[in-house]
Design a protein around this motif. Structure first.
Motif, mmCIF file in Angstrom:
data_model
loop_
_atom_site.group_PDB
_atom_site.id
_atom_site.type_symbol
_atom_site.label_atom_id
_atom_site.label_comp_id
_atom_site.label_asym_id
_atom_site.label_seq_id
_atom_site.Cartn_x
_atom_site.Cartn_y
_atom_site.Cartn_z
ATOM 1 N N LEU A 155 58.196 102.247 11.529
ATOM 2 C CA LEU A 155 56.798 102.079 11.156
ATOM 3 C C LEU A 155 55.883 102.214 12.362
ATOM 4 C CD1 LEU A 155 57.150 99.031 8.723
ATOM 5 C CD2 LEU A 155 56.795 101.435 8.102
ATOM 6 N N ASP A 156 54.586 102.376 12.089
ATOM 7 C CA ASP A 156 53.594 102.490 13.141
ATOM 8 C C ASP A 156 53.462 101.169 13.893
ATOM 9 O OD1 ASP A 156 51.282 104.168 14.287
ATOM 10 O OD2 ASP A 156 50.300 102.278 13.739
ATOM 11 N N GLU A 157 53.303 101.253 15.197
ATOM 12 C CA GLU A 157 53.187 100.052 16.037
ATOM 13 C C GLU A 157 52.020 99.169 15.601
ATOM 14 O OE1 GLU A 157 51.960 99.120 20.641
ATOM 15 O OE2 GLU A 157 53.433 100.708 20.290
ATOM 16 N N ALA A 158 50.909 99.783 15.212
ATOM 17 C CA ALA A 158 49.726 99.022 14.802
ATOM 18 C C ALA A 158 50.028 98.159 13.582
ATOM 19 C CB ALA A 158 48.563 99.965 14.516
ATOM 20 N N GLN A 159 50.840 98.661 12.656
ATOM 21 C CA GLN A 159 51.195 97.894 11.471
ATOM 22 C C GLN A 159 52.038 96.674 11.842
ATOM 23 O OE1 GLN A 159 50.757 98.201 7.634
ATOM 24 N NE2 GLN A 159 51.055 96.182 8.538
ATOM 25 N N ILE A 160 52.996 96.868 12.752
ATOM 26 C CA ILE A 160 53.839 95.755 13.199
ATOM 27 C C ILE A 160 52.993 94.696 13.888
ATOM 28 C CG2 ILE A 160 55.732 95.091 14.716
ATOM 29 C CD1 ILE A 160 56.682 96.681 12.329
ATOM 30 N N VAL A 161 52.113 95.118 14.763
ATOM 31 C CA VAL A 161 51.243 94.174 15.488
ATOM 32 C C VAL A 161 50.383 93.381 14.517
ATOM 33 C CG1 VAL A 161 49.287 94.011 17.090
ATOM 34 C CG2 VAL A 161 51.227 95.511 17.624
ATOM 35 N N ASP A 162 49.850 94.064 13.496
ATOM 36 C CA ASP A 162 49.022 93.386 12.498
ATOM 37 C C ASP A 162 49.831 92.319 11.757
ATOM 38 O OD1 ASP A 162 46.539 93.124 10.896
ATOM 39 O OD2 ASP A 162 47.791 93.901 9.283
ATOM 40 N N TRP A 163 51.057 92.639 11.379
ATOM 41 C CA TRP A 163 51.908 91.659 10.699
ATOM 42 C C TRP A 163 52.213 90.469 11.600
ATOM 43 C CZ3 TRP A 163 55.606 95.908 8.516
ATOM 44 C CH2 TRP A 163 55.161 96.308 7.239
ATOM 45 N N MET A 164 52.473 90.735 12.864
ATOM 46 C CA MET A 164 52.767 89.643 13.794
ATOM 47 C C MET A 164 51.546 88.749 13.986
ATOM 48 S SD MET A 164 55.148 91.700 16.560
ATOM 49 C CE MET A 164 55.231 90.336 17.728
ATOM 50 N N ASN A 165 50.357 89.356 14.052
ATOM 51 C CA ASN A 165 49.128 88.575 14.201
ATOM 52 C C ASN A 165 48.927 87.614 13.026
ATOM 53 O OD1 ASN A 165 48.262 89.642 16.648
ATOM 54 N ND2 ASN A 165 47.139 91.333 15.683
ATOM 55 N N GLN A 166 49.386 88.020 11.851
ATOM 56 C CA GLN A 166 49.168 87.218 10.643
ATOM 57 C C GLN A 166 50.256 86.176 10.383
ATOM 58 O OE1 GLN A 166 48.073 89.537 7.089
ATOM 59 N NE2 GLN A 166 47.878 91.322 8.416
ATOM 60 N N GLU A 167 51.367 86.206 11.149
ATOM 61 C CA GLU A 167 52.577 85.428 10.821
ATOM 62 C C GLU A 167 53.031 85.818 9.411
ATOM 63 O OE1 GLU A 167 53.773 81.095 9.349
ATOM 64 O OE2 GLU A 167 52.884 80.992 11.355
ATOM 65 N N SER A 168 53.799 86.862 9.327
ATOM 66 C CA SER A 168 54.156 87.473 8.038
ATOM 67 C C SER A 168 55.558 87.088 7.587
ATOM 68 C CB SER A 168 54.060 88.999 8.138
ATOM 69 O OG SER A 168 52.736 89.392 8.448
ATOM 70 N N TRP A 169 55.639 86.656 6.313
ATOM 71 C CA TRP A 169 56.909 86.278 5.691
ATOM 72 C C TRP A 169 57.277 87.322 4.648
ATOM 73 C CZ3 TRP A 169 59.467 81.503 6.706
ATOM 74 C CH2 TRP A 169 58.789 80.671 7.618
ATOM 75 N N PHE A 170 58.484 87.859 4.748
ATOM 76 C CA PHE A 170 58.922 88.908 3.839
ATOM 77 C C PHE A 170 60.096 88.445 2.983
ATOM 78 C CE2 PHE A 170 57.405 91.082 7.741
ATOM 79 C CZ PHE A 170 56.312 91.753 7.209
ATOM 80 N N SER A 171 60.018 88.745 1.699
ATOM 81 C CA SER A 171 61.156 88.516 0.815
ATOM 82 C C SER A 171 62.207 89.582 1.120
ATOM 83 C CB SER A 171 60.714 88.621 -0.646
ATOM 84 O OG SER A 171 60.300 89.947 -0.943
ATOM 85 N N ALA A 172 63.373 89.452 0.507
ATOM 86 C CA ALA A 172 64.437 90.431 0.745
ATOM 87 C C ALA A 172 63.993 91.836 0.316
ATOM 88 C CB ALA A 172 65.701 90.021 0.000
ATOM 89 N N SER A 173 63.348 91.934 -0.840
ATOM 90 C CA SER A 173 62.917 93.250 -1.315
ATOM 91 C C SER A 173 61.845 93.845 -0.414
ATOM 92 C CB SER A 173 62.400 93.151 -2.755
ATOM 93 O OG SER A 173 61.294 92.263 -2.842
ATOM 94 N N GLU A 174 60.944 93.022 0.099
ATOM 95 C CA GLU A 174 59.907 93.509 1.012
ATOM 96 C C GLU A 174 60.518 93.940 2.339
ATOM 97 O OE1 GLU A 174 56.069 90.839 -0.461
ATOM 98 O OE2 GLU A 174 57.511 89.992 0.975
ATOM 99 N N ALA A 175 61.423 93.120 2.865
ATOM 100 C CA ALA A 175 62.080 93.457 4.131
ATOM 101 C C ALA A 175 62.837 94.770 4.011
ATOM 102 C CB ALA A 175 63.015 92.332 4.556
ATOM 103 N N LEU A 176 63.442 95.001 2.852
ATOM 104 C CA LEU A 176 64.167 96.245 2.621
ATOM 105 C C LEU A 176 63.207 97.430 2.529
ATOM 106 C CD1 LEU A 176 66.819 97.745 1.975
ATOM 107 C CD2 LEU A 176 66.409 97.210 -0.449
#
Length: 245
Positions: A155-176
């Motif tokens: 994925l794009d680095e900006a997307q990862i940074v945005d998720w980290m800024n928000q403290e993001s929790w992913f379900s198994a289906s989302e993580a997949l």
């Protein structure tokens, strides 16, 4: 201070368990990642040594995270294993534990488990220069972690940074779907959250309400004072208090 609270509330000091079964070996990381209060890098290294020439090392994870530097050392140890490594996220894989999971060749996540990423955090005492120096160090640490996530997901680095800024929790289906894991496994019967997650601001309500579960693991001996690793006061302030994804 929330991450220090996480370590304090979950300081159970469970040992690292390794089971050898024929050509495979199974390693359980069921604790906070910390050299004194939980799963330590030396403990994992010793367990991997016991795995010997196993063709596959299965790494089962249920951890709320912990010390970034201890986590990086565990990642390196897994990378040196000569056989295949498969991470199994059994219940919770948060913070520093996510990098350990992604250090394995394959990642399998139980249906109903959670995967959480967030920014680096730490504690520092000092003047404005100390504060700025620590902030710069945290940004460098985050850069290494972002690279891990980008490499795994594509994925794009900006997307990862945005998720980290928000403290993001992913379900198994989302993580997949986002590429953090490679497949979903059927959830173990009776799987429960065993951690106090009040240190995190966005922990799913279902996890926060779950009653802690006592894990049946043998006691571990506490190393004598003269055997514990020593470090200078400055390094202790900077490194021991840093807790991260």
């Amino acid at each position: 201070m929330k991450i220090l609270q996480l370590l304090r509330d979950n300081a159970t000091r469970r040992p690292v368990n390794l089971v050898r079964n024929g050509a495979d070996a199974t390693l359980y990381i069921y604790d906070v990642i910390d050299p004194y209060w939980g799963v330590s890098a030396p403990g994992v290294i010793d367990a991997i040594a016991q795995a010997g020439d196993a063709a596959t090392l299965h790494v089962h994870i249920n951890s709320p995270g912990g010390d970034v530097f201890e986590g990086r050392a565990i990642m390196a140890a897994l990378g040196r294993f000569s056989g295949k490594t498969i991470a199994h996220i059994d219940s919770l894989c948060a913070s520093a534990a996510t990098s350990i999971a992604l250090a394995c060749d394959e990642v399998e996540m139980s249906d109903g488990a959670f995967f959480m990423i967030h920014n680096a955090s730490g504690a520092v005492w000092g003047d404005k220069n100390a504060m700025r120096e620590t902030a710069d160090l945290l940004e460098k640490i985050e850069g290494a972690i972002v690279n891990d996530y980008v490499k795994k997901t594509g994925l794009d680095e900006a997307q990862i940074v945005d998720w980290m800024n928000q403290e993001s929790w992913f379900s198994a289906s989302e993580a997949l779907s986002y590429g953090f894991v490679d497949r979903i496994a059927e959830a173990p019967k009776g799987a429960k959250n065993t951690w106090n997650l009040s240190a995190y601001t966005k922990a799913p309500e279902s996890l926060c309400k779950t009653e802690p579960e006592k894990l049946e693991t043998p006691p571990v001996e506490t190393p004598p004072e003269d055997k514990k690793p020593a470090m200078g006061v400055a390094n202790a302030n900077r490194l021991r208090l840093l807790q991260v994804v």
